[in-house]
Design an enzyme around this catalytic site. Structure first.
Site, PDB file in Angstrom:
ATOM      1  CE  LYS A 158      -2.080   1.620   3.639  1.00 13.88           C
ATOM      2  NZ  LYS A 158      -2.861   1.806   5.001  1.00 13.88           N
ATOM      3  CG  ASP A 176      -7.697   3.559   2.506  1.00 16.02           C
ATOM      4  OD1 ASP A 176      -8.694   3.460   1.647  1.00 16.02           O
ATOM      5  OD2 ASP A 176      -7.732   4.885   2.915  1.00 16.02           O
TER       6      ASP A 176
END
Length: 276
Positions: A146, A164
């Site tokens: 991420k 997220d």
């Protein structure tokens, strides 16, 4: 070389998408892209909310953003960036001094350890510079997939999807995926949305999750995606009730975009902090 996992979109729509029970794979792709276009119109201000001026600063900020808010990180980083301007500076940092600076972000000992090791790794492997490839970024201390996508998309202009909590929640609500694993979601959404839009899509979905499509009670009746969302009705559909749930500085503009009277949005909603 980093071997990217391969995932294929399921032929049948996600279980949550009963409103689109007969939707074909092509239909889902078209709907997803139309929703992405509407999100672009709804959130023209979407952007990376971490403050930075160079790739190293963004990498550090993303490491610090774990388990805290971007607002909190942005309060800490000006002093941190002024003191540590290079990978060498992080590698040679005094641990106690850095822990004191990072304390407000939480988990400050672990974050200090990650930043010192990050500086050391950049010196040892990349001449002190942040690499521009995902497979190299994810091997660095404190940087997962991420974080790597955030860096690539916002510092280097390389398209990437940042999954997220908001992105995971909304893509499931949208009926784009029926999946909780972030890596699988990333690859499944990548098959739906054109590559050039990946980075900005991530920002727009996150903004929508913070301002409109809240976890507990989404503002369904004041949402520009209402006609295309299989989860419509999860929150109140009546305009007055939904308008009160909008949050952030553009709350009244969001109401207008959804065809709702902006006067229904209370001042408190405009001033309310967005969902973290």
């Amino acid at each position: 070389m980093f071997a990217a996992p391969t995932y294929s979109l399921p032929v049948t729509p996600p279980a949550s998408a009963s409103r689109y029970a007969g939707e074909t794979l092509l239909g889902r792709k078209r709907r997803a892209r139309k929703m992405a276009r509407v999100l672009a119109e709804t959130h023209p201000d979407a952007h990376c909310e971490l403050d930075f001026t160079n790739p190293l600063e963004l990498a550090v900020a993303t490491v610090l953003s774990a388990q805290t808010t971007d607002v909190r990180v942005n309060q800490v980083t000006p002093e941190l960036f002024a003191k540590y301007r290079s990978a060498a500076a992080y590698a040679a940092a005094d641990r106690a001094e850095m822990e004191t600076l990072l304390r407000p972000t939480g988990f400050f000992r672990a974050k200090t350890d990650s930043l010192i090791k990050l500086g050391q790794a950049l010196l040892d492997r990349h001449d002190g510079q942040l690499p521009r490839k995902l497979d190299e970024l994810v091997k660095l201390p404190g940087i997962g997939r991420k974080t790597a996508n955030v860096i690539l998309g916002n510092a280097f202009g390389v398209p990437g999807i940042t999954v997220d909590t908001h992105f995971r929640r909304l893509t499931n609500r949208f009926g784009w995926v029926d999946e909780e694993d972030p890596v699988k979601i990333e690859f499944l959404v990548a098959e739906l949305i054109e590559k050039r839009d990946w980075t900005m899509l991530s920002h727009r979905v996150i903004f929508h999750g913070r301002r409109v499509c809240h976890a507990r009670k989404p503002a369904c009746g004041a949402c520009t995606l209402a006609s295309m969302c299989p989860a419509y009705g999860t929150g109140p559909t009546e305009a007055a009730a939904a308008a009160k749930l909008l949050k952030g500085p553009r709350a009244r503009e969001l109401a207008v975009a959804a065809g709702v009277d902006p006067d229904l949005v209370p001042v408190a909603a405009v001033l309310a902090p967005e969902e973290p």
